[in-house]
Scaffold this active site. Structure first.
Site, mmCIF file in Angstrom:
data_model
loop_
_atom_site.group_PDB
_atom_site.id
_atom_site.type_symbol
_atom_site.label_atom_id
_atom_site.label_comp_id
_atom_site.label_asym_id
_atom_site.label_seq_id
_atom_site.Cartn_x
_atom_site.Cartn_y
_atom_site.Cartn_z
ATOM 1 C CD GLU A 199 92.704 80.638 67.942
ATOM 2 O OE1 GLU A 199 92.122 81.590 68.074
ATOM 3 O OE2 GLU A 199 91.952 79.756 67.416
ATOM 4 C CE LYS B 209 86.536 78.664 71.470
ATOM 5 N NZ LYS B 209 87.330 79.622 71.299
ATOM 6 C CE LYS C 138 89.542 85.818 68.664
ATOM 7 N NZ LYS C 138 89.197 85.290 70.073
#
Length: 370
Positions: free
Chosen positions: A201, A151, A250
């Site tokens: 991302e 992250k 997703k």
């Protein structure tokens, strides 16, 4: 469902998951789905209590008494309602679980998976310090994960990546920005090129495609779109303008497994590799994503987590476990293979609703009538 440790991203910090479980019942079988858009509308414009209210008051009542013979029919019934992809995904994933159970097939096989095994990666949220991070990455390497996602946010950026890359020069790494940056940060992204990352991302806004195309043209490192891909049409547009080199799929974010499969097939047709992501959810929510991870154009280790990675106790069963280093094997039982533990579900539920209309139930209707 409480988390073992805070989950920190560019948009916030979570200590529990808030999700909606959906059960569809028919022909003596139950199909289970889960959708988890977070407690607040920070990942997307949706949030858990809002999705619950929409499912309870609008979506579920709209389906009562109608024949739902295919996933495409279900999507057509929901299409007049704009957006609200997570709410739709709760119904869609439950439909697929029920359909696979009635067909007597594991879900991964029903959707054309190449085999039951999915390759999975490790994710590490923002931690308290860099030494703790290096130790955490080291653990993922020892455990045999083939890639690690970091992250990435302001104050936890280039220095963090440099430290990890120095410690692990050969590791497959990528960063997840969760929409935290703009084109004003292009110099920083150019700096990321030197670290040999597998991808960056979702660097820019959650609803952007055009600026991502501009940024991709400036970088060697592939961009992966996540939040920006909410539909098949959005995926098509992203591919058409060169906004990315990868797409993360997703099921919750795109409205369910039906749309996720369509996006996977579109990516395959255009030589855009994809991989499968998940939200913070129980095994019920991860089940459809695990099945999706077995498809042929999934080219990167996916975000499917063992149950004990994030939670002291998953509210669903059986637990998701590694079947080998960086590998999870999908269930061989009909459906996606997971269901809530009724006692745990009762204990943690904040709200419950049952939607039915027995007076309109037609015993001669389709096996998947609601």
């Amino acid at each position: 469902m409480p988390l073992k440790a805070p989950w920190r991203t560019a948009f916030g910090e979570e200590t529990t998951i808030d999700s909606i479980l959906v059960r569809l019942r028919g022909e003596g079988q139950d199909g289970w789905g889960e959708t988890a858009p977070y407690r607040l509308p920070q990942f997307s414009p949706e949030w858990a209590s809002g999705a619950f209210a929409l499912l309870r008051d609008v979506m579920a009542p709209a389906l009562i008494g109608k024949r739902i013979d295919s996933a495409e029919i279900l999507q057509e019934e929901l299409a007049p309602l704009k957006g609200n992809h997570f709410a739709k995904a709760g119904l869609d994933t439950a439909w697929w679980d029920l359909a696979a159970k009635l067909a007597g097939e594991p879900l991964w096989k029903m959707i054309g998976g190449k085999g039951p095994d999915a390759i999975v990666g490790a994710d590490i949220s923002v931690l308290d310090d860099l030494d703790e991070l290096v130790a955490a990455v080291g653990k993922t390497q020892e455990d045999g994960f083939q890639r690690t996602k970091l992250k990435f946010r302001r104050g936890w950026g280039l220095e963090m990546v440099a430290r990890v890359r120095e410690a692990f020069p050969d590791a497959v790494l990528h960063v997840d920005c969760n929409s935290a940056f703009t084109l004003d940060d292009i110099a920083m992204f150019r700096e990321l090129d030197r670290f040999g990352l597998a991808m960056i991302e979702q660097p820019l806004a959650y609803d952007d495609l055009i600026d991502h195309a501009r940024l991709q043209a400036e970088l060697k490192t592939p961009i992966c779109l996540d939040e920006s891909i909410t539909s098949l049409d959005r995926a098509r547009k992203a591919i058409d303008i060169g906004a990315c080199g990868w797409i993360n799929i997703k099921p919750g974010r795109v409205g369910g497994l039906t749309n996720a499969i369509a996006i996977h097939d579109l990516c395959a047709a255009h030589d855009i590799p994809c991989w499968i992501g998940g939200m913070l959810e129980s095994a019920v929510g991860q089940g459809p994503a695990l099945a999706l991870s077995t498809l042929s154009n999934v080219k990167y280790p996916c975000d499917i987590f063992p149950s004990d990675r994030l939670y002291q106790t998953d509210l669903s069963e059986p637990e998701i476990v590694l079947s080998g280093p960086g590998r999870i094997t999908a269930s061989d039982q009909p459906g996606h293979g997971f269901w809530p533990n009724s006692e745990r579900l009762t204990r943690v539920s904040r709200a419950y609703a049952a939607v039915s209309n027995k007076a309109r139930r037609d015993p001669s209707s389709s096996r998947l009538a609601l």
